[in-house]
Design an enzyme around this catalytic site. Structure first.
Site, PDB file in Angstrom:
ATOM      1  N   ALA A  50       8.211   3.648  -4.090  1.00  8.71           N
ATOM      2  CA  ALA A  50       7.886   4.471  -5.137  1.00  8.71           C
ATOM      3  C   ALA A  50       8.512   5.802  -5.501  1.00  8.71           C
ATOM      4  CB  ALA A  50       6.297   4.726  -5.043  1.00  8.71           C
TER       5      ALA A  50
ATOM      6  N   SER B  18       0.804  -1.169  -0.183  1.00  7.66           N
ATOM      7  CA  SER B  18      -0.046   0.089   0.039  1.00  7.66           C
ATOM      8  C   SER B  18       0.990   1.246  -0.045  1.00  7.66           C
ATOM      9  CB  SER B  18      -0.802  -0.066   1.092  1.00  7.66           C
ATOM     10  OG  SER B  18      -1.703   1.283   1.320  1.00  7.66           O
TER      11      SER B  18
ATOM     12  N   VAL C 158       7.619   2.478   3.969  1.00  8.40           N
ATOM     13  CA  VAL C 158       8.356   1.742   3.097  1.00  8.40           C
ATOM     14  C   VAL C 158       7.979   1.811   1.548  1.00  8.40           C
ATOM     15  CG1 VAL C 158       9.421  -0.532   2.533  1.00  8.40           C
ATOM     16  CG2 VAL C 158       9.219   0.285   4.942  1.00  8.40           C
ATOM     17  N   CYS C 159       6.626   1.652   1.465  1.00  8.52           N
ATOM     18  CA  CYS C 159       5.905   1.686   0.198  1.00  8.52           C
ATOM     19  C   CYS C 159       5.990   3.049  -0.372  1.00  8.52           C
ATOM     20  CB  CYS C 159       4.501   1.221   0.259  1.00  8.52           C
ATOM     21  SG  CYS C 159       4.234  -0.520   0.943  1.00  8.52           S
ATOM     22  N   GLU C 160       5.970   3.964   0.270  1.00 11.05           N
ATOM     23  CA  GLU C 160       5.903   5.396  -0.186  1.00 11.05           C
ATOM     24  C   GLU C 160       7.598   5.700  -0.713  1.00 11.05           C
ATOM     25  OE1 GLU C 160       5.965  10.020   1.524  1.00 11.05           O
ATOM     26  OE2 GLU C 160       5.124   8.432   2.761  1.00 11.05           O
TER      27      GLU C 160
END
Length: 167
Positions: free
Chosen positions: A64, A54, A59-61
């Site tokens: 990306a 998500s 971590v996902c931010e």
């Protein structure tokens, strides 16, 4: 295959993709709700697919943003696609707020086409596991990383090295 999500080991659905196998086509949704057809959109390019649970997590931010920055140092023959099960509306908001404008960000929420084809679906939570897949221009998988836990980052440098070796 197992992925640690929120401190709990979860089973990944499907067969993991392996280096040397033919890449699978998949469909997803773009941020404007139009259909994203993987093979059509990436024709003739080396592709790095960045899978995240998500975009609303740290971590996902970071993942990306990092790949959005990296793409400017790569050949125009390279496409980077970030995919999650976030709704396209949330992805659009995230990209706008974080200046994500050089990579494609698509949603697998509708039918898990990517997740099922590449073995990234976290069964009990219907999200994607974290990982990276690099595919050459002939649509052969050349690099794969299934990150073992949602809290861990992929090996960004290794993934980018894999891409650079193909262009």
């Amino acid at each position: 295959m197992v992925f640690n999500f929120a401190g709990k080991d979860e089973k990944l659905a499907g067969k993991p993709v392996e280096v040397g196998q033919a890449a699978s086509d998949f469909t997803a949704l773009k941020r404007d709700l139009t259909e994203y057809e993987f093979f059509k959109e990436t024709e003739g390019k080396v592709v790095l697919i960045s899978s995240t649970p998500s975009l609303d997590t740290g971590v996902c931010e970071f993942q990306a943003i990092r790949f959005n920055e990296e793409v400017s140092n790569l050949s125009e023959d390279v496409a980077i696609v970030t995919i999650s099960c976030d709704l396209p509306f949330a992805q659009k908001r995230f990209c706008g707020a974080n200046g994500i404008d050089r990579i494609e960000v698509v949603s697998d929420h509708r039918n898990l086409s990517f997740g099922n084809a590449y073995g990234f679906v976290i069964e009990n939570v219907r999200l994607l596991a974290r990982g990276v897949v690099v595919i050459d221009k002939e649509r052969v998988v050349r690099y794969v990383e299934y990150v073992p836990a949602a809290s861990q980052h992929p090996d960004y440098d290794k993934a980018i090295e894999a891409v650079k070796a193909l262009v």
